[in-house]
Design an enzyme around this catalytic site. Sequence first.
Site, PDB file in Angstrom:
ATOM      1  N   ASN B  37     -58.099  42.892  -0.834  1.00 56.10           N
ATOM      2  CA  ASN B  37     -58.569  41.497  -0.739  1.00 56.10           C
ATOM      3  C   ASN B  37     -58.680  41.042   0.713  1.00 56.10           C
ATOM      4  OD1 ASN B  37     -55.940  41.152   0.033  1.00 56.10           O
ATOM      5  ND2 ASN B  37     -55.409  39.673  -1.558  1.00 56.10           N
ATOM      6  N   ASP B  38     -58.590  41.986   1.668  1.00 55.40           N
ATOM      7  CA  ASP B  38     -58.727  41.754   3.113  1.00 55.40           C
ATOM      8  C   ASP B  38     -57.457  41.191   3.758  1.00 55.40           C
ATOM      9  OD1 ASP B  38     -60.462  42.132   5.369  1.00 55.40           O
ATOM     10  OD2 ASP B  38     -60.542  39.962   5.573  1.00 55.40           O
ATOM     11  N   LYS B 192     -70.771  24.299  38.218  1.00 49.40           N
ATOM     12  CA  LYS B 192     -71.162  24.753  36.885  1.00 49.40           C
ATOM     13  C   LYS B 192     -71.261  23.600  35.890  1.00 49.40           C
ATOM     14  CE  LYS B 192     -69.099  27.757  33.331  1.00 49.40           C
ATOM     15  NZ  LYS B 192     -68.028  28.794  33.167  1.00 49.40           N
ATOM     16  N   ASP B 218     -63.831  35.588  38.777  1.00 46.61           N
ATOM     17  CA  ASP B 218     -63.508  34.736  37.624  1.00 46.61           C
ATOM     18  C   ASP B 218     -62.352  35.393  36.883  1.00 46.61           C
ATOM     19  OD1 ASP B 218     -63.828  32.453  36.156  1.00 46.61           O
ATOM     20  OD2 ASP B 218     -65.904  32.873  35.572  1.00 46.61           O
TER      21      ASP B 218
END
Lengths: 310, 310, 310, 310, 310, 310
Positions: B37-38, B192, B218
């Site tokens: 069922n994941d 930015k 960054d």
Amino acid sequence: MRQIKVFSGSSHPALAEEICRYLGVPLSPSVHRRFSNDNLYIQLRESVREHDVYIVQTFSPPVQDHVFELLMMVDAARDASASRVTAVVPYYSYARSDKKDEPRISIAGRLVADLFKTAGVSRLLTMDLHSAQVHGFFSVPVDHLTAQPVLASHFGERELANTIVVTPDIGNAKRASQLARKLGVPLAAGNKRRVSDDRVEIDDIVGNVAGKHAIVFDDEIANAGTICETTNLLRKRGVTGITVACTHGVFSGQAIKRLSTLDIDEIIAANTVPIGPEKQLVNLTTLSVAPIFGEAIRRINLGESVSAIF
Amino acid sequence: MRQIKVFSGSSHPALAEEICRYLGVPLSPSVHRRFSNDNLYIQLRESVREHDVYIVQTFSPPVQDHVFELLMMVDAARDASASRVTAVVPYYSYARSDKKDEPRISIAGRLVADLFKTAGVSRLLTMDLHSAQVHGFFSVPVDHLTAQPVLASHFGERELANTIVVTPDIGNAKRASQLARKLGVPLAAGNKRRVSDDRVEIDDIVGNVAGKHAIVFDDEIANAGTICETTNLLRKRGVTGITVACTHGVFSGQAIKRLSTLDIDEIIAANTVPIGPEKQLVNLTTLSVAPIFGEAIRRINLGESVSAIF
Amino acid sequence: MRQIKVFSGSSHPALAEEICRYLGVPLSPSVHRRFSNDNLYIQLRESVREHDVYIVQTFSPPVQDHVFELLMMVDAARDASASRVTAVVPYYSYARSDKKDEPRISIAGRLVADLFKTAGVSRLLTMDLHSAQVHGFFSVPVDHLTAQPVLASHFGERELANTIVVTPDIGNAKRASQLARKLGVPLAAGNKRRVSDDRVEIDDIVGNVAGKHAIVFDDEIANAGTICETTNLLRKRGVTGITVACTHGVFSGQAIKRLSTLDIDEIIAANTVPIGPEKQLVNLTTLSVAPIFGEAIRRINLGESVSAIF
Amino acid sequence: MRQIKVFSGSSHPALAEEICRYLGVPLSPSVHRRFSNDNLYIQLRESVREHDVYIVQTFSPPVQDHVFELLMMVDAARDASASRVTAVVPYYSYARSDKKDEPRISIAGRLVADLFKTAGVSRLLTMDLHSAQVHGFFSVPVDHLTAQPVLASHFGERELANTIVVTPDIGNAKRASQLARKLGVPLAAGNKRRVSDDRVEIDDIVGNVAGKHAIVFDDEIANAGTICETTNLLRKRGVTGITVACTHGVFSGQAIKRLSTLDIDEIIAANTVPIGPEKQLVNLTTLSVAPIFGEAIRRINLGESVSAIF
Amino acid sequence: MRQIKVFSGSSHPALAEEICRYLGVPLSPSVHRRFSNDNLYIQLRESVREHDVYIVQTFSPPVQDHVFELLMMVDAARDASASRVTAVVPYYSYARSDKKDEPRISIAGRLVADLFKTAGVSRLLTMDLHSAQVHGFFSVPVDHLTAQPVLASHFGERELANTIVVTPDIGNAKRASQLARKLGVPLAAGNKRRVSDDRVEIDDIVGNVAGKHAIVFDDEIANAGTICETTNLLRKRGVTGITVACTHGVFSGQAIKRLSTLDIDEIIAANTVPIGPEKQLVNLTTLSVAPIFGEAIRRINLGESVSAIF
Amino acid sequence: MRQIKVFSGSSHPALAEEICRYLGVPLSPSVHRRFSNDNLYIQLRESVREHDVYIVQTFSPPVQDHVFELLMMVDAARDASASRVTAVVPYYSYARSDKKDEPRISIAGRLVADLFKTAGVSRLLTMDLHSAQVHGFFSVPVDHLTAQPVLASHFGERELANTIVVTPDIGNAKRASQLARKLGVPLAAGNKRRVSDDRVEIDDIVGNVAGKHAIVFDDEIANAGTICETTNLLRKRGVTGITVACTHGVFSGQAIKRLSTLDIDEIIAANTVPIGPEKQLVNLTTLSVAPIFGEAIRRINLGESVSAIF
């Protein structure tokens, strides 16, 4: 709807009164004393049972007494069965202690946020936190207001053709960059470095300021050391004029002496901290944020959107 | 002293192995499965009772599965009576969700920090958080490491006479400014602006970059959109060469395609997230931070100062 | 009374819409995105201040993304001052991880319950938990609904004279035994044994099934392995027909392939998880539980008894 | 390693003494009194500072006094600076209150688990909880022991060729099914139904028992009503002999009277609750679990695996 | 055993030094500063990782700064991975705020206890709390020491044949009654009444004091108003001499002026608060409690009984 | 306004009924049973969803069963979605365990306060706690009522010219001193000493009682040992008459036998604990506090001041 009761700590009763006038409610009385052993004593003098309580207390000096008084008022309101207790802290001074840049210090901005929760604060109403991340330090809902609309509308009436916004610290430039964008002007930044406990140095100004009018913008001015360094360097770089603007005009220590000797056209501060008569410089303009706080309280009480104010 | 046990989540076993080699201990086995069922299933395959447990899991995609797996491993270790459970998260992806810049969003960096506490994390070992304030989101002790020494020593072997460090975002320039100061070179900053969900624009470069070699720095590179914008603008402004450096080389979406077409001399990333074979650009240099994590774990286990590493 | 706002996670918008139709309120809009580093992003697009908020999210695959999205939506609603946030989780997949049948695993059903609390869930509305004890994992109020009335009324229209209810697992027979009693038919049970991670074996059927029509009933069907084993054994034991019924029709992995090749008269499932077009077997009947959820929400909001529905 | 100190509540000092003999440590003295207003009073009579403290208290009648006494002993040990306080509760009676099968009741198994945490319990050592899910009610680590090895080895010395394990309640058959598998014999189940507060009815036996020797197995026998019903029905179905076995021999109310009149070959119970002289039926065999508890405590103290016992 | 590290807040470094001498360890260095906005800043200047940390801070004026400084030092030690942080608070001033004798006040003794917990205090070491119940305000272990042995041994060397112990307040006579019993002398009590915020009145002395030498005993002397009233009334009732004794000699406001004008033979105080040179009355005797604190710390660190000191 | 629902535990239904009559609401039905293993079982038999729930339970013997039953009723009400659950505990017996006068005991007054919080109590309504400080043990709001007005008005109708109030214990004289002041009469105090577990001794009476009528006042009378000692000593000191008064007339053990043989004019007790027919001494007067509780509940529900009652 639950009825509003507004109390004031001893830090800034004038602002609390002004907020009450906006709301059209009387300021509820409270007692603030000190026992002979220096313990604080507070008493709320009106029933708060099932009311929507707001306690206005800014963190101006003496900061620790003011923080403590707020915690005690909140605790008293909670135990007296207030249905909700909102701390209204226009200037949350400990937002400056927001990171661990040296080993074995306290991130006091988070610590105080946790103390709020322990004392029983239901929610926080504050303004222009030193960094936006400090919002995340709180585990209660926060309405984070800003004085930018007030500042922007003040500048908006002026000629801005040849103006530039300058932030003294490139490491904390977000807010100045927003102001610059709102005013439609460029941005420059000081490359600030702390050289000792009480002295900073601005190595350089990143960006071209020559021939422009500089609006030096910071969230808070305490002893004005950074402002001094910045304005001196700006003058060397050839600016034509300087306006200094901030939300929180703490103006402590040497601030007034320093600012009075600098060649500044105008100093602008919101009234988030009380600015006593001895600090009333001739070039100082104080802008009131009471309507913003009043409107936010009105909306919180009515369950309307607060973000829609901005 | 309590004995170390190191487990690895399924995100970055190579790094976990490398840390174990530094420490001279074997990686402890664990099972990671998915039910039909994941639902995730994990099992620690060695007794951890009264041990000093470290679980290495970086938050690379699929991020939510990796966060969840870590929470389950921590929960299992705690209920199995580990004396201490340290989450080792080289890349804490949710540090990017650190403020409320729009109404009605989640400051997920704080939320996940609280989930850690709930699951039973005793302490966190992480690296180069997107903003330093995120440290304050955690209510457990945090050792916040940095890859800067590794990056600086990489650059330190080069000629830096005509070099400038460039941060793409003036609103987040602190770390680049530290690197610039450490290398003894000037700093420039991109202005930015986010124009839509998946597109940013760099209005301008604040500072003079013409004729210089730019180190664009960054903390993280994901789809490389910001890097594209920045390098294009830098070229227009006349830089002589470009090096791109980051701590967290996520390189997701269009990143590899974009980076391979840009005129960049060198791309440098630490190995805080796994960089698969399909991402091995010819100009990519990966620097290992396993010794830093290994040394920090050794000191945490022995009760020696971690800040003394830096 | 406080006004209802219903939001939907990205797992099952059709059910959320159907619940809203029952309630006569519009589904409130929200944004669900993924950052380039795979972090989730959500935003509630309507003010929730002082509202009674319901967030519908079922735990269908990808389960971890859906759990996480729910936690973030709850966190956002809480910080945006919702007066109450109810998580509506029709299928709480982690109820299956409800015990420690091997050492050093996580009882994830409890862990996720604690994560709910941390994120700020005020209450939970769910259906047919794998075991009734899972209710006790939650520290917030739970309204535990059941699809049994819907199933029973579906069967109630049929001739049941020669019918028997069969539970595949005698170790989890409570619910099947209730259904058998409600339908007034006998009960048989498979003696289920897990032989490996993905394979179970039914040793035996306890009880006499020969010559009867069997209703094989389980709370959930995932990859249908257990159903295969059970129906095969039932055929050997001489049943005259087989109906398969469940609340949660997950139908993952080999399920559809397997079910389409079995000799089953009818497959019945509630719509607690979405069943895509590729899963629409000809003998599949889907029963809607939206009216049950809608009615429960209506009563929760009005302060009326929810248990009175059943 | 920290030194062990074992204290006993007033419920079952004989078991505590036996555990101490296994461990080779003396039982530490404590005072248990009742004030004139019926408040309990307890005092630990030896320093526990920095010791590894175990408090043995089973939840036999008077249950509430015993729960309370345990909470107070834990609280006293914690405030007296014990480094760890393990509650040793061989029979956790409230595990039976593990679900909400009627509206507006308390899931007291979870409530008491939370009270443990509040009082300062560091970990729990218990045996054969009524349902395995109750483990998940605790937020402290739990070592969940079982008496099955002791029971199985008792049966293992017998001829089992024509034997069947019978669980009185098909809704709670997991443990009996494990025992059946361990002994290599088939399983049958009673279809139990509660008809009033103090009366159950076994509708039917699912499975074929005629001509077999039945081992009726339940985790706990209180007033023996269920056992009566089951054995009567088994006799009608033609069993050749009956053995009754349980972990927790509470034997309250009519139990002894009922059991003495039934045609049972042997009654087997572990000594998790004290069985007074007035309850010593001639066909009663008591099996000691003190070695299991002693060994678990030894391993917890030494940091060795507890699951390896089984 | 974990190594001790003792730090001192800024309230009473002399006592911290004296405790360190008793323990034979150096006082660890720390920095205490104030930012220009009056925020406090502290830094521990030695690694505390995995150490057993003691922070000595008494709550003398300015009380709020001292409480806050302690909270920050504790927070810093915890985040720097101290294995245990004990707050050593010789005078816990807020113990006086221990009940709600007026509506809508804060029981600050409890509030501050909760703040301690929030900041991460592992345990508290304190002395002669205003009322014994205040111990129960703390949710961390408390070692509650007393200066009575020091006082009693001071008096024990004297002739006590015609002596009586007098408590100024019959509503708080427990401790004086214990002292009287220990010295083997009778007890008298003032019937104290608070007439206004800063003035108390002693209506009457309950018990016969004429012709006796009175030892007026209180836990704390702040502005000495109560002592004035009491000694005046005792003189009227014909006592032959007066000794004043207390644990906490705060001596604030008018205290020194008042005490110097009263006809008192001797004033005795422990050194739980610093008594500056301007307060050194000729008839003042200061008794050191550093050995008691030092011995308690030694025992806490070694895991020996603290109650055995007394 | 939210509608009131009042439930009663099994300790004192008569008082609950009387409170309901004052309020004009019916007592809501509930079930209280005991399972065969002595576990308690409770069920609220009316929906409490979104109601303002009050549960009346006094801590008369069997105390532990009554505490437990209250915790379970609170837990059930909370999980059944009551909007607020107020515990109404007229006699909080554990207030007597309010300090640590011996090592390694539990301050059970605080422990039980924490258990209340864990179970989900929103607020507490109680009367005449043994010491005022116990209020501070609770982390939920407390309305602390007093029976003094009822007692004072009872005495107020008498001639008090030659009367004196006597507290048996000078260590707990606050309340008696308040009563004396309210009646305008002097105060005397017994010098009480506990000589063994169940025996106290009054060494002496401090104050002059000869020729006066004594009102011996204590908060609670349990086995009446202290009262015996006190009245005997008072007779020796020449009092002319004796009235005994208390709030909580527990009258356990030898109390009734002792009191019936003493020469006492009148015994007065409030009805905070039930006084069965076998305890109805001829000189006993019971004063009802139901109107005080009823009025407090009315005001709590309406959001009016409770302190204004007094």
